[in-house]
Design a protein around this motif. Structure first.
Motif, short mmCIF file in Angstrom:
data_model
loop_
_atom_site.label_atom_id
_atom_site.label_comp_id
_atom_site.label_asym_id
_atom_site.label_seq_id
_atom_site.Cartn_x
_atom_site.Cartn_y
_atom_site.Cartn_z
N UNK A 94 0.83 -1.20 0.00
CA UNK A 94 0.00 0.00 0.00
C UNK A 94 0.86 1.25 0.00
N UNK A 95 1.88 1.26 0.86
CA UNK A 95 2.70 2.47 0.99
C UNK A 95 3.56 2.70 -0.25
N UNK A 96 3.83 1.63 -1.02
CA UNK A 96 4.68 1.79 -2.19
C UNK A 96 3.92 2.29 -3.41
N UNK A 97 2.57 2.36 -3.29
CA UNK A 97 1.77 2.82 -4.42
C UNK A 97 1.80 4.34 -4.46
N UNK A 98 2.53 4.89 -5.39
CA UNK A 98 2.70 6.33 -5.49
C UNK A 98 1.88 6.89 -6.66
N UNK A 99 1.26 8.05 -6.41
CA UNK A 99 0.51 8.73 -7.46
C UNK A 99 1.06 10.14 -7.58
N UNK A 100 1.34 10.56 -8.80
CA UNK A 100 1.88 11.90 -9.02
C UNK A 100 0.80 12.94 -8.77
N UNK A 101 1.11 13.95 -7.96
CA UNK A 101 0.15 15.02 -7.67
C UNK A 101 0.02 15.92 -8.89
N UNK A 102 -1.23 16.25 -9.23
CA UNK A 102 -1.49 17.12 -10.39
C UNK A 102 -2.35 18.29 -9.94
N UNK A 103 -1.95 19.48 -10.31
CA UNK A 103 -2.65 20.70 -9.94
C UNK A 103 -4.01 20.76 -10.62
N UNK A 104 -5.04 21.14 -9.84
CA UNK A 104 -6.39 21.34 -10.37
C UNK A 104 -6.71 22.83 -10.21
N UNK A 105 -6.61 23.58 -11.30
CA UNK A 105 -6.74 25.04 -11.22
C UNK A 105 -8.13 25.47 -10.78
N UNK A 106 -9.16 24.78 -11.21
CA UNK A 106 -10.52 25.17 -10.86
C UNK A 106 -10.79 25.01 -9.37
N UNK A 107 -10.35 23.90 -8.80
CA UNK A 107 -10.55 23.69 -7.36
C UNK A 107 -9.67 24.64 -6.54
#
Length: 405
Positions: free
Chosen positions: A30-43
């Motif tokens: 679980x801890x090794x599952x990495x997701x790249x953060x992506x900016x959400x301009x509208x939020x």
């Protein structure tokens, strides 16, 4: 016999070791599952739009907490840093004419009069209307408070922590006093309030409140379609966002697991298990659903780690489940946003208590427009005065040249 006992002990130890290794393997996966953060301009824009509103609300709260709800202007000036005012207090009052009036009074009987500020009649009217909105929505407020306690370990939450998040959930200032007195069948204050060690305890469990937003949505869809809908998360990845194959497979398997209601007892779940991950996401989803703006600062959620049995790394769920949550970094603070609650930068399903914010924004905009009109009139008057002076100067007769003696 002795050999047999040794064999049994060995098998037990081996079984325990296998369980520990399995737990470590699950935790590692679980801890090794990495997701790249992506900016959400509208939020991010939705959060940015609230900056001016929050600043005005902080200053209003500061003045209303003063004796007589008035304060010398110079005292407010000294609190600029704490209030995060990046301009002078007098400028703030002038920029928001609908909030405060400036008048002169003495701080001491024989001292010279100095400028004070006090709420305008319009702000007083807003505060009266605010109380009526709270009264009209009291059943909603009671249900929210019960739900928070029902999700908490031992059905108890620190009173100080609840006071700290009252604005996030739409609770009135005096909710701990009035609601506890009016609803002794639901709430009980325990501990030592005078020492800051008081707790709000749930007295009675109401099964009508023990349904999460996800479960309610599934029930509504079942009634509408006639087909039983299984409670689960609404996953919507933002535009241009892609998951790696490993993460897609993990998310698919995770979503296929049974939904775990945040109102169920989770004391038997291992912190490293997929089930606990499902429960944590469900609980955070419910907390965000109960909040006014369907978003909460992560440090505020972190204050409730003990009450809601969050792990120390609970904030990783916001990036690991990017189709459910968005983690905004706007304003130098991490804010967890519920994606399904927004269409671009607008809330889809608005909490009835947001009428208070709407009224306050109208009050502010009314004052801003008045100031804008006043400045426009002043500029026009200056322009007219210049034209009059110019016309008068051109009409003056020229003096005849004097002859030299």
């Amino acid at each position: 016999m002795v050999l047999r006992n040794h064999t049994i002990c060995y098998e037990i130890a081996k079984s325990l070791e296998k369980g520990r290794n399995l737990g470590q393997e699950i935790r590692r996966r679980i801890s090794s599952l990495k997701v790249v953060w992506k900016k959400d301009r509208k939020l991010d824009e939705a959060i940015e739009q609230d900056k001016r509103y929050k600043l005005c609300a902080r200053v209003v709260k500061e003045v209303l907490n003063e004796p007589g709800q008035v304060i010398p202007l110079r005292y407010l000036e000294k609190r600029r840093e704490r209030l995060r005012l990046n301009f002078k207090a007098k400028s703030f009052v002038e920029m928001n004419p609908s909030l405060f009036d400036i008048y002169y009074d003495r701080i001491k009987p024989k001292s010279e009069p100095v400028p004070f500020i006090r709420p305008t009649p319009r702000l007083r009217a807003f505060l009266d209307h605010e109380q009526r909105i709270y009264a009209d929505n009291e059943p909603l407020i009671v249900s929210k408070l019960c739900k928070l306690l029902m999700m908490a370990k031992d059905k108890v939450i620190s009173a100080d922590k609840l006071v700290h998040v009252k604005r996030d959930f739409g609770f009135p200032n005096d909710f701990l006093v009035k609601l506890v007195q009016r609803y002794p069948n639901y709430f009980r204050l325990t501990g030592l309030p005078e020492q800051g060690k008081s707790f709000l305890e749930l007295v009675d469990w109401n099964p009508d409140f023990a349904k999460s937003a996800i479960e309610q949505r599934a029930e509504e869809e079942t009634l509408r379609t006639g087909v039983r809908v299984r409670p689960n998360f609404d996953v919507k990845l933002p535009s241009g966002f892609f998951l790696r194959k490993e993460m897609r497979e993990w998310t698919r398997d995770w979503l296929e697991q049974d939904y775990i209601s945040p109102y169920e007892d989770a004391s038997h779940l291992d912190q490293a298990s997929k089930e606990m991950e499902k429960r944590t996401v469900g609980l955070v989803h419910e907390l965000l659903s109960l909040s006014l703006l369907k978003r909460l600062p992560v440090p505020i959620l972190g204050k409730f780690c003990d009450e809601f049995r969050f792990s120390n790394a609970f904030s990783s769920v916001f990036t690991r489940h990017s189709g459910i949550f968005y983690l905004s970094l706007k304003g130098g603070i991490k804010t967890a946003v519920l994606r399904e609650a927004y269409r671009e930068d607008e809330l889809v399903d608005r909490d009835p208590l947001l009428a208070i914010k709407d009224n306050f924004l109208r009050l502010l905009e009314e004052g801003w427009q008045e100031r804008k009109d006043k400045l426009k009139q002043q500029r026009e008057q200056v322009h007219k005065d210049r034209e009059i002076l110019l016309v008068a100067k051109t009409k003056q007769p020229e003096e005849p040249d004097r002859l030299c003696d």
